[in-house]
Scaffold this motif. Structure first.
Motif, PDB file in Angstrom:
ATOM      1  N   ALA A 225      11.185  85.359  34.614  1.00  0.00           N
ATOM      2  CA  ALA A 225       9.952  84.779  35.148  1.00  0.00           C
ATOM      3  C   ALA A 225       8.993  84.459  34.019  1.00  0.00           C
ATOM      4  O   ALA A 225       8.928  85.172  33.009  1.00  0.00           O
ATOM      5  N   LYS A 226       8.269  83.380  34.199  1.00  0.00           N
ATOM      6  CA  LYS A 226       7.288  82.938  33.203  1.00  0.00           C
ATOM      7  C   LYS A 226       5.887  83.187  33.761  1.00  0.00           C
ATOM      8  O   LYS A 226       5.571  82.781  34.868  1.00  0.00           O
ATOM      9  N   PHE A 227       5.066  83.863  32.973  1.00  0.00           N
ATOM     10  CA  PHE A 227       3.686  84.141  33.331  1.00  0.00           C
ATOM     11  C   PHE A 227       2.785  83.416  32.338  1.00  0.00           C
ATOM     12  O   PHE A 227       2.887  83.637  31.139  1.00  0.00           O
ATOM     13  N   THR A 228       1.954  82.550  32.819  1.00  0.00           N
ATOM     14  CA  THR A 228       1.017  81.853  31.941  1.00  0.00           C
ATOM     15  C   THR A 228      -0.354  82.477  32.134  1.00  0.00           C
ATOM     16  O   THR A 228      -0.950  82.367  33.196  1.00  0.00           O
ATOM     17  N   PHE A 229      -0.819  83.164  31.105  1.00  0.00           N
ATOM     18  CA  PHE A 229      -2.126  83.817  31.134  1.00  0.00           C
ATOM     19  C   PHE A 229      -3.145  82.903  30.474  1.00  0.00           C
ATOM     20  O   PHE A 229      -2.795  81.893  29.865  1.00  0.00           O
ATOM     21  N   GLU A 230      -4.407  83.278  30.552  1.00  0.00           N
ATOM     22  CA  GLU A 230      -5.445  82.516  29.855  1.00  0.00           C
ATOM     23  C   GLU A 230      -5.213  82.563  28.347  1.00  0.00           C
ATOM     24  O   GLU A 230      -5.454  81.605  27.639  1.00  0.00           O
ATOM     25  N   THR A 231      -4.734  83.706  27.853  1.00  0.00           N
ATOM     26  CA  THR A 231      -4.416  83.859  26.439  1.00  0.00           C
ATOM     27  C   THR A 231      -3.029  83.273  26.193  1.00  0.00           C
ATOM     28  O   THR A 231      -2.101  83.541  26.946  1.00  0.00           O
ATOM     29  N   LEU A 232      -2.891  82.473  25.150  1.00  0.00           N
ATOM     30  CA  LEU A 232      -1.591  81.907  24.789  1.00  0.00           C
ATOM     31  C   LEU A 232      -0.987  82.732  23.657  1.00  0.00           C
ATOM     32  O   LEU A 232      -1.679  83.171  22.748  1.00  0.00           O
ATOM     33  N   TYR A 233       0.311  82.947  23.724  1.00  0.00           N
ATOM     34  CA  TYR A 233       1.016  83.758  22.746  1.00  0.00           C
ATOM     35  C   TYR A 233       1.926  82.875  21.911  1.00  0.00           C
ATOM     36  O   TYR A 233       2.244  81.753  22.298  1.00  0.00           O
ATOM     37  N   THR A 234       2.341  83.391  20.750  1.00  0.00           N
ATOM     38  CA  THR A 234       3.202  82.617  19.859  1.00  0.00           C
ATOM     39  C   THR A 234       4.564  83.295  19.715  1.00  0.00           C
ATOM     40  O   THR A 234       4.697  84.498  19.944  1.00  0.00           O
ATOM     41  N   ALA A 235       5.535  82.522  19.295  1.00  0.00           N
ATOM     42  CA  ALA A 235       6.889  83.032  19.099  1.00  0.00           C
ATOM     43  C   ALA A 235       6.930  84.098  18.008  1.00  0.00           C
ATOM     44  O   ALA A 235       7.824  84.939  17.996  1.00  0.00           O
ATOM     45  N   GLU A 236       5.956  84.082  17.100  1.00  0.00           N
ATOM     46  CA  GLU A 236       5.921  85.058  16.014  1.00  0.00           C
ATOM     47  C   GLU A 236       5.478  86.436  16.489  1.00  0.00           C
ATOM     48  O   GLU A 236       5.700  87.434  15.802  1.00  0.00           O
ATOM     49  N   GLN A 237       4.844  86.501  17.635  1.00  0.00           N
ATOM     50  CA  GLN A 237       4.362  87.777  18.142  1.00  0.00           C
ATOM     51  C   GLN A 237       5.494  88.553  18.821  1.00  0.00           C
ATOM     52  O   GLN A 237       6.337  87.975  19.490  1.00  0.00           O
ATOM     53  N   THR A 238       5.459  89.866  18.635  1.00  0.00           N
ATOM     54  CA  THR A 238       6.369  90.737  19.371  1.00  0.00           C
ATOM     55  C   THR A 238       5.716  91.023  20.714  1.00  0.00           C
ATOM     56  O   THR A 238       4.557  91.413  20.781  1.00  0.00           O
ATOM     57  N   LEU A 239       6.470  90.812  21.803  1.00  0.00           N
ATOM     58  CA  LEU A 239       5.982  91.079  23.152  1.00  0.00           C
ATOM     59  C   LEU A 239       6.918  92.061  23.838  1.00  0.00           C
ATOM     60  O   LEU A 239       8.136  91.974  23.680  1.00  0.00           O
ATOM     61  N   VAL A 240       6.339  92.978  24.586  1.00  0.00           N
ATOM     62  CA  VAL A 240       7.107  93.938  25.371  1.00  0.00           C
ATOM     63  C   VAL A 240       6.451  94.011  26.743  1.00  0.00           C
ATOM     64  O   VAL A 240       5.237  94.108  26.859  1.00  0.00           O
ATOM     65  N   ALA A 241       7.269  93.956  27.790  1.00  0.00           N
ATOM     66  CA  ALA A 241       6.761  94.071  29.158  1.00  0.00           C
ATOM     67  C   ALA A 241       7.086  95.468  29.689  1.00  0.00           C
ATOM     68  O   ALA A 241       8.168  95.993  29.452  1.00  0.00           O
ATOM     69  N   VAL A 242       6.118  96.060  30.378  1.00  0.00           N
ATOM     70  CA  VAL A 242       6.328  97.357  31.022  1.00  0.00           C
ATOM     71  C   VAL A 242       5.897  97.226  32.471  1.00  0.00           C
ATOM     72  O   VAL A 242       4.770  96.823  32.757  1.00  0.00           O
ATOM     73  N   VAL A 243       6.815  97.537  33.382  1.00  0.00           N
ATOM     74  CA  VAL A 243       6.491  97.533  34.808  1.00  0.00           C
ATOM     75  C   VAL A 243       6.389  98.980  35.268  1.00  0.00           C
ATOM     76  O   VAL A 243       7.323  99.762  35.071  1.00  0.00           O
TER      77      VAL A 243
END
Length: 185
Positions: free
Chosen positions: A118-136
């Motif tokens: 799933a794709k979530f588009t937030f007000e803040t835009l992120y870049t491919a260089e950033q490490t992202l981790v999702a926690v549910v």
């Protein structure tokens, strides 16, 4: 009726206070950034994951999270030891921020749907260089189960989360589910 109105007014007062404090401490992020999502779509085009607009559990968790962060708690330390270990496994020793948190649900999910991206588009835009981790965090009664998932930014700055079939089943069965996105600066 008076009790309900009093509860609503008290909740609004708390949220207003949290927003004011958060704006002072988190200059580029506000609690409204935490709550707004502009698009959610599964890989196959179906909207299997929905954003829950009104959730008492979300308000409770958001207030506790903002308070903990304001008191200096590192974002990964907001989660259980098992979840924190999984976060470190995905992000290494990178310093992470928590700027996105939303209540989600999967009322139409069935086992036949399998894994969901799933794709979530937030007000803040992120870049491919950033490490992202999702926690549910899946809340059922008094119990909570935290599931750490892969996430990445797409070319438009949206966050793409890969939900396993097991995670989707737990989200669908939970009373409440809250998705947090951790990211490097």
């Amino acid at each position: 009726m008076k009790k309900v109105l009093s509860l609503i007014l008290a909740t609004l007062l708390v949220l207003t206070s949290i927003a004011a404090v958060a704006e002072e401490v988190l200059p580029s992020k506000t609690t409204s950034d935490l709550a707004e999502v502009t698009e959610v779509a599964a890989e196959n085009g179906e909207v299997i994951i929905t954003v829950v607009e009104e959730s008492d559990k979300y308000v409770e968790v958001l207030a506790a999270t903002v308070e903990a962060v304001l008191n200096g708690t590192a974002p990964a330390d907001l989660f259980t030891a098992d979840a924190k270990a999984a976060i470190v496994e995905k992000a290494g020793e990178a310093e992470l921020e928590l700027n996105e948190m939303i209540a989600i649900a999967a009322p139409d999910y069935t086992a036949e749907n399998g894994a969901v991206t799933a794709k979530f588009t937030f007000e803040t835009l992120y870049t491919a260089e950033q490490t992202l981790v999702a926690v549910v965090s899946c809340y059922t009664g008094e119990a909570v189960e935290e599931i750490v998932l892969d996430a990445k930014a797409d070319e438009a700055g949206a966050v793409v989360v890969s939900f396993t079939a097991d995670a989707m089943a737990k989200i669908a069965a939970a009373d409440s589910a809250i998705l947090a996105i951790l990211n490097t600066k």
